[in-house]
Motif scaffolding. Sequence first.
Motif, PDB file in Angstrom:
ATOM      1  N   VAL A   1       1.394  -1.381  -0.006  1.00  0.00           N
ATOM      2  CA  VAL A   1      -0.097  -0.159   0.374  1.00  0.00           C
ATOM      3  C   VAL A   1       1.133   0.753  -0.200  1.00  0.00           C
ATOM      4  N   SER A   2       0.611   2.174  -1.318  1.00  0.00           N
ATOM      5  CA  SER A   2       1.336   3.523  -1.563  1.00  0.00           C
ATOM      6  C   SER A   2       2.640   3.142  -1.143  1.00  0.00           C
ATOM      7  N   ARG A   3       3.158   1.914  -1.762  1.00  0.00           N
ATOM      8  CA  ARG A   3       4.684   1.617  -2.029  1.00  0.00           C
ATOM      9  C   ARG A   3       5.718   1.785  -0.632  1.00  0.00           C
ATOM     10  N   LYS A   4       4.753   1.366   0.740  1.00  0.00           N
ATOM     11  CA  LYS A   4       5.626   1.602   1.676  1.00  0.00           C
ATOM     12  C   LYS A   4       4.638   0.515   2.715  1.00  0.00           C
ATOM     13  N   GLY A   5       3.883  -0.056   2.974  1.00  0.00           N
ATOM     14  CA  GLY A   5       2.711  -0.912   3.986  1.00  0.00           C
ATOM     15  C   GLY A   5       2.644  -2.103   3.157  1.00  0.00           C
ATOM     16  N   VAL A   6       3.734  -3.009   3.405  1.00  0.00           N
ATOM     17  CA  VAL A   6       3.884  -4.575   3.523  1.00  0.00           C
ATOM     18  C   VAL A   6       2.470  -5.343   4.207  1.00  0.00           C
ATOM     19  N   TYR A   7       1.558  -6.298   3.335  1.00  0.00           N
ATOM     20  CA  TYR A   7       0.602  -6.433   4.143  1.00  0.00           C
ATOM     21  C   TYR A   7       0.202  -8.088   3.661  1.00  0.00           C
ATOM     22  N   GLU A   8       0.041  -8.882   4.823  1.00  0.00           N
ATOM     23  CA  GLU A   8       0.160 -10.000   3.883  1.00  0.00           C
ATOM     24  C   GLU A   8      -1.209 -11.069   4.711  1.00  0.00           C
ATOM     25  N   LEU A   9      -2.396 -11.542   3.439  1.00  0.00           N
ATOM     26  CA  LEU A   9      -3.315 -11.748   3.719  1.00  0.00           C
ATOM     27  C   LEU A   9      -3.640 -13.010   4.122  1.00  0.00           C
ATOM     28  N   LYS A  10      -4.480 -13.772   4.885  1.00  0.00           N
ATOM     29  CA  LYS A  10      -4.825 -15.303   5.506  1.00  0.00           C
ATOM     30  C   LYS A  10      -5.935 -15.418   5.130  1.00  0.00           C
ATOM     31  N   THR A  11      -6.335 -16.349   4.630  1.00  0.00           N
ATOM     32  CA  THR A  11      -7.852 -17.054   5.741  1.00  0.00           C
ATOM     33  C   THR A  11      -7.617 -18.302   5.916  1.00  0.00           C
TER      34      THR A  11
END
Length: 265
Positions: A82-92
């Motif tokens: 996000v915005s070239r700075k927030g790293v998110y790993e999404l899980k289910t």
Amino acid sequence: MPVKCELEIESLTTEAFSELDYVVMGHAFKCQNQFGRLADERIYEASLAAKLNLSHLESCQQLPIVVSHESFRKTFYLDLVVSRKGVYELKTVANLSQAHIAQLLTYLYLLDLSRGKLVNFRSPKVDATFVNAPLSRQERTSFAINLDKYRGDVRLTALVKHMLLDLGTALSVALYQEILVHLLGGESVATAMLPVTDGHRVFGNQRFQLVNQSESFHVTCFGRVSDDYEQQLRALLRFSPLQALHWINIDIKTVTFKTITQNLP
């Protein structure tokens, strides 16, 4: 360079990440409210990215990270940046685990980033945890090697040392194992399903990673090593056709090699 990423990602302070995360998580809750908690991971990813883009927060999905070491190549994918700075790993998943944390930590360290976040949409309420990567590359490539109880080929120790000087410690066990298997000849040469037997009966086949036809290697990343784990390795070796197992424990500051043989109790 051992790591390539087409997007330059800024490493955020705790305060800056929290400010960005407040907005991201607000949209994450909206995604779960919209689709419930049983949808596929990619649905949440696409929905969250769309909501962020509408909020004028640029989002990039499935950003590739190419890791290389000598002839080894592997591509990882960041779920959302996000915005070239927030790293998110999404899980289910039912629950976030240490394996998920280790996965994100590996991505952060490969990119020299200080923090990211895991987000799980399967739980009754969106569950999330911050993951901090406090070690610098210099710290991860400054390690001692303990060979006091190693009785194997120097080629193995040289491969491990070179790999860690290139990529650093604190990465995932799976990545280290995959690299070593590749450097030792690939899956067809450096892995085998070998019989586990008590001398009278074969109970099944166990996958081993091989240094050669009679010796295997086993990688761990324990910060604290228990005597029990060594006993478990001895038990596995005892009922295999192998003569020795070389245990490589990659801690942040010390890499310890230990040879376990059939001849020792």
